[in-house]
Design a protein around this motif. Sequence first.
Motif, mmCIF file in Angstrom:
data_model
loop_
_atom_site.group_PDB
_atom_site.id
_atom_site.type_symbol
_atom_site.label_atom_id
_atom_site.label_comp_id
_atom_site.label_asym_id
_atom_site.label_seq_id
_atom_site.Cartn_x
_atom_site.Cartn_y
_atom_site.Cartn_z
ATOM 1 N N GLY A 244 0.795 -1.223 0.000
ATOM 2 C CA GLY A 244 0.000 0.000 0.000
ATOM 3 C C GLY A 244 0.826 1.271 0.000
ATOM 4 O O GLY A 244 0.283 2.365 -0.194
ATOM 5 N N VAL B 293 -3.585 -4.493 -7.335
ATOM 6 C CA VAL B 293 -4.476 -3.990 -8.383
ATOM 7 C C VAL B 293 -4.897 -2.562 -8.068
ATOM 8 O O VAL B 293 -4.882 -1.683 -8.946
ATOM 9 C CB VAL B 293 -5.703 -4.919 -8.529
ATOM 10 N N ARG B 294 -5.259 -2.311 -6.832
ATOM 11 C CA ARG B 294 -5.735 -0.988 -6.425
ATOM 12 C C ARG B 294 -4.657 0.082 -6.602
ATOM 13 O O ARG B 294 -4.960 1.234 -6.927
ATOM 14 C CB ARG B 294 -6.180 -1.028 -4.965
ATOM 15 N N GLN B 295 -3.394 -0.282 -6.417
ATOM 16 C CA GLN B 295 -2.299 0.681 -6.442
ATOM 17 C C GLN B 295 -1.738 0.934 -7.844
ATOM 18 O O GLN B 295 -0.840 1.753 -7.998
ATOM 19 C CB GLN B 295 -1.157 0.187 -5.537
ATOM 20 N N GLN C 13 -5.339 -7.958 -4.514
ATOM 21 C CA GLN C 13 -6.305 -6.865 -4.521
ATOM 22 C C GLN C 13 -5.629 -5.526 -4.249
ATOM 23 O O GLN C 13 -5.942 -4.516 -4.888
ATOM 24 C CB GLN C 13 -7.399 -7.123 -3.479
ATOM 25 N N VAL C 14 -4.685 -5.512 -3.317
ATOM 26 C CA VAL C 14 -3.952 -4.279 -3.011
ATOM 27 C C VAL C 14 -3.100 -3.866 -4.208
ATOM 28 O O VAL C 14 -3.054 -2.686 -4.587
ATOM 29 C CB VAL C 14 -3.069 -4.460 -1.763
ATOM 30 N N ARG D 83 -3.501 -2.230 -15.334
ATOM 31 C CA ARG D 83 -3.624 -3.588 -14.800
ATOM 32 C C ARG D 83 -3.643 -4.587 -15.948
ATOM 33 O O ARG D 83 -4.539 -4.535 -16.801
ATOM 34 C CB ARG D 83 -4.901 -3.696 -13.966
ATOM 35 N N GLU E 267 -12.167 -4.307 -14.224
ATOM 36 C CA GLU E 267 -11.112 -3.457 -13.680
ATOM 37 C C GLU E 267 -9.782 -3.657 -14.395
ATOM 38 O O GLU E 267 -8.825 -2.921 -14.162
ATOM 39 C CB GLU E 267 -10.935 -3.716 -12.181
ATOM 40 N N CYS F 43 -10.660 -9.489 -8.251
ATOM 41 C CA CYS F 43 -11.354 -8.254 -8.628
ATOM 42 C C CYS F 43 -12.266 -8.553 -9.814
ATOM 43 O O CYS F 43 -12.084 -9.556 -10.508
ATOM 44 C CB CYS F 43 -10.364 -7.141 -8.970
#
Length: 266
Positions: free
Chosen positions: A175, A210-212, A207-208, A216, A238, A234
């Motif tokens: 993160g 991908v979010r950052q 998941q982290v 993708r 996305e 996910c």
Amino acid sequence: MSDLLTPDNAAAVRAQTIVEKLLHTGTVAVDELAAQFGVSVATVRRDLMELEQRGRLRRTHGGAVPREPMLYEPFRYDSSFHEQIDRNLAEKRRIGLAAAALIQPGEIISLTAGTTTTQVTRSLRPGAGVTVVTNTVNVAMELSHRDDVRVFVTGGFLTGGWFSLVGPATAQALGQFFVDKVFIGVNGIDAQKGLTSLHPEEAAVIQVMVRQAKRRIVVADHTKLGMVATSLICPTAEVHQLITDTGATEAQVAPFRELGIEVLLV
């Protein structure tokens, strides 16, 4: 070779070509390379010696083969491990090369665990000049000899056979980074059900990642398309891009294109 190339540049071009050819075919021959480049056998042997010293290959009588990292030594006689590594190997090599070709100098990228993402790691071009963020010990080991790649490895609990680190410490470390591209290995990708993993803890870590990530990219051979594993990573929408092999049928890839995902067949 172009007359405009300096000797150093010509050697760098030959080195990159040799590494990519190895990843495509699994072996190269000195005589064939000499003919391809229009140079002497002695020059090719020097190229191979330098690449071996840099940890990019292992020389054999009359040629070279890809370098296998020391990390895998404990698994030399583990048939299940090697079955996973060798399954659809040619396809995974092509996918790895195509994915690595998307990476630009100066970028920060992240790589999930998996045999296909390992091929992305092995395909990073000489002089890549990138930072790699990973929760995977074998990816870090693959890159340990590369002075052109900075590697950040998370902490966390080490899982069994796939060398990945998971848990709250892993998620917290990931993160802290915003990355340009994430390359995602999956156990399954289905247009409706999403990206999935066999392991809930691994899914939570991805998941982290991908979010950052700004972009993708899923790297998966055709056997993963339409498959659904245990844990959701996910929704498929996305994802920006899917790189798979030409064994995939139009029926398999059409649902992803309908979602607006760029599909690259290699």
